[in-house]
Design an enzyme around this catalytic site. Structure first.
Site, PDB file in Angstrom:
ATOM      1  N   HIS A  22      12.085   3.097   0.856  1.00  0.00           N
ATOM      2  CA  HIS A  22      10.714   2.781   0.558  1.00  0.00           C
ATOM      3  C   HIS A  22       9.474   3.186   0.398  1.00  0.00           C
ATOM      4  CE1 HIS A  22       8.639  -1.888   2.295  1.00  0.00           C
ATOM      5  NE2 HIS A  22       7.606  -0.497   1.786  1.00  0.00           N
ATOM      6  N   HIS A  24       5.611   3.193  -1.652  1.00  0.00           N
ATOM      7  CA  HIS A  24       4.802   2.811  -2.737  1.00  0.00           C
ATOM      8  C   HIS A  24       4.381   4.188  -3.382  1.00  0.00           C
ATOM      9  CE1 HIS A  24       4.816  -1.132  -0.752  1.00  0.00           C
ATOM     10  NE2 HIS A  24       4.610  -0.518   0.005  1.00  0.00           N
ATOM     11  N   LYS A 108      12.238  -7.767  -3.704  1.00  0.00           N
ATOM     12  CA  LYS A 108      11.294  -7.355  -2.682  1.00  0.00           C
ATOM     13  C   LYS A 108      10.481  -8.852  -2.107  1.00  0.00           C
ATOM     14  CE  LYS A 108       9.129  -5.559   0.992  1.00  0.00           C
ATOM     15  NZ  LYS A 108       8.078  -4.537   1.317  1.00  0.00           N
ATOM     16  N   HIS A 145       9.271  -7.682   3.003  1.00  0.00           N
ATOM     17  CA  HIS A 145       8.572  -7.765   4.318  1.00  0.00           C
ATOM     18  C   HIS A 145       8.636  -8.689   4.972  1.00  0.00           C
ATOM     19  CE1 HIS A 145       4.273  -6.116   5.331  1.00  0.00           C
ATOM     20  NE2 HIS A 145       4.298  -7.183   5.575  1.00  0.00           N
ATOM     21  N   HIS A 183      10.355  -1.839   7.687  1.00  0.00           N
ATOM     22  CA  HIS A 183       9.417  -1.396   8.600  1.00  0.00           C
ATOM     23  C   HIS A 183       9.442  -1.888   9.771  1.00  0.00           C
ATOM     24  CE1 HIS A 183       6.929  -4.152   6.337  1.00  0.00           C
ATOM     25  NE2 HIS A 183       7.088  -3.504   4.864  1.00  0.00           N
ATOM     26  N   ASP A 256       7.700   4.123   4.032  1.00  0.00           N
ATOM     27  CA  ASP A 256       6.568   3.271   3.884  1.00  0.00           C
ATOM     28  C   ASP A 256       5.241   3.886   3.328  1.00  0.00           C
ATOM     29  OD1 ASP A 256       5.039   0.853   2.650  1.00  0.00           O
ATOM     30  OD2 ASP A 256       4.905   0.460   5.092  1.00  0.00           O
TER      31      ASP A 256
HETATM   32  O1  DOR Z   1       0.602  -1.523   5.350  1.00  0.00           O
HETATM   33  C1  DOR Z   1       0.910  -1.558   4.045  1.00  0.00           C
HETATM   34  N1  DOR Z   1       0.451  -0.638   2.976  1.00  0.00           N
HETATM   35  N2  DOR Z   1       1.976  -2.544   4.161  1.00  0.00           N
HETATM   36  C2  DOR Z   1       2.191  -2.760   2.952  1.00  0.00           C
HETATM   37  O2  DOR Z   1       3.296  -3.871   3.567  1.00  0.00           O
HETATM   38  C3  DOR Z   1       1.608  -2.457   1.804  1.00  0.00           C
HETATM   39  C4  DOR Z   1       1.361  -1.182   1.554  1.00  0.00           C
HETATM   40  C5  DOR Z   1       0.678  -0.905   0.685  1.00  0.00           C
HETATM   41  O3  DOR Z   1       1.088  -1.429  -1.022  1.00  0.00           O
HETATM   42  O4  DOR Z   1      -0.524  -0.039   1.183  1.00  0.00           O
HETATM   43 ZN    ZN Z   2       5.045  -1.129   2.465  1.00  0.00          ZN
END
Ligand code: DOR
Ligand code: ZN
Length: 358
Positions: A22, A24, A108, A145, A183, A256
């Site tokens: 997971h 970003h 997702k 999520h 998460h 995450d």
């Molecule tokens: O804290 C988070 N940041 N939770 C999420 O689900 C998305 C992520 C983000 O993309 O910044």
């Molecule tokens: Zn995430």
């Protein structure tokens, strides 16, 4: 873990190279600057699609994948495993075609308005039942999520309420759907996943293993400890630690990592997200060592995830050495700066690199 490291406090830790289930990775200049941190430690990663606008069709996912590949250094063997952002308008045919081609690994589910860039998310789970039907049929994982969004539900209860209102009915209607509860942050989520069938698993972040909700308010408001789902009470953190270190194949590593420029975190309306990629493995190793479970780190980090996704284990190893390291206060990225997780703190391990499986 290698045999030489079976003592209670080894000086060196060698495990099969992990994957991050997971992440970003963002886009553009930020992508180019944060990607090196993930590929330094992980062989593969499940890449979240919450760009602005989101990667919501197979074509958009393929284009995003190409932008990631273009940022990889020559000779890199890192594999981005891509996800498609579900909307009320997702086409089952497009999704299944992307999956069949290997362009899209998973889909997702962001409930609309649950988190960063989720405005295009799903407004009602029943509206995407034809999509879930097809995913169940073709064996495509649904990554969730797990938070309800209504203003009447307390932010600390959103995950537990999501289980009752969304997860239970969805799995009743699609009992064979492969599902990753992403998460997880609560004792309820850990128990739900533990009791569910083999087709249900969960990722756990390092930060949810390390902090409870007090950290967000320690001496003042701490935007760099703010993420979604938000950290919960201590009882929940302890339940997550038990789940992660239990050896159960249902729980695996997913950082995450979610970078935001410092100015967007330290603001009147700060973004949710914690950038833990620079020292993710070290953070997990600290937690497993504190729990007396270093011998179970490899399963959690490197074996349970690939087995759930039906992928081969990596044929490489990573080495961590016991050495105190200071986490930098800031990291330059995307033309600005990011405050990494544990900024200014001393961590007990140093990531020493990747080597072929010995
Ligand atoms: O804290 C988070 N940041 N939770 C999420 O689900 C998305 C992520 C983000 O993309 O910044
Ligand atoms: Zn995430």
């Amino acid at each position: 873990m290698s045999a030489a490291d079976s003592s209670a406090s080894p000086s060196r830790l060698v495990i099969r190279q992990p994957d991050d289930w997971h992440v970003h990775l963002r886009d553009g200049a930020m992508l180019a600057d944060v990607l090196p941190y993930t590929i330094r430690q992980f062989a593969r990663a499940i890449v979240m699609p919450n760009l602005s606008p989101p990667a919501a069709t197979s074509g958009e996912v393929a284009e995003y994948r190409a932008r990631i590949m273009a940022c990889l250094p020559k000779g890199s063997t890192f594999t981005p495993l891509m996800t498609l952002y579900l909307t009320d308008a997702t086409s089952p045919d497009d999704l299944a075609a992307g999956f069949a081609l290997g362009v899209v690994t998973a889909a997702k589910l962001y409930p609309a308005h649950a988190t960063t860039n989720s405005a295009h998310g799903v407004t009602a789970i029943r509206g995407i039942y034809p999509v879930l039907e097809r995913m169940q049929e073709v064996g495509m994982p649904l990554l969730v999520h797990g938070e309800v969004t209504g203003g009447d539900i307390d932010i600390f209860d959103r995950e537990a309420v999501f289980i009752e209102r969304v997860l239970v009915p969805t799995l009743r209607d699609f009992p064979a759907l492969k599902l990753v509860f992403e998460h997880i942050t609560t004792v309820e989520a850990a128990a739900f996943v533990e009791a569910a069938g083999e087709n249900v698993a969960a990722t756990i972040t390092p930060h949810h293993l390390q902090i409870n909700r007090n950290a967000i308010f320690a001496g003042g408001i701490r935007p760099h400890a703010y993420c979604l789902p938000i950290a919960k009470r201590e009882v929940h953190r302890l339940a997550l630690r038990r789940a992660a270190t239990s050896g159960s194949a249902k729980f695996f590593l997913g950082t995450d990592t979610a970078p935001h420029e410092v100015k967007t975190k330290e603001s009147a309306c700060g973004c949710a997200g914690i950038f833990n990629a620079p020292h993710a493995l070290e953070a997990y190793a600290m937690v497993f060592e504190e729990e007396g479970a270093l011998g179970r780190l490899e399963g959690f980090a490197s074996e349970h995830g690939p087995r759930f996704y039906g992928l081969p284990l990596n044929e490489s190893q990573v080495v961590l050495e016991r050495q105190e390291c200071l986490v930098p206060e800031r990291i330059a990225a995307g033309g600005g700066e990011i405050v990494p997780w544990m900024a200014g703190e001393v961590i007990r391990w140093r990531f020493a690199g990747v080597q072929p499986l010995g």
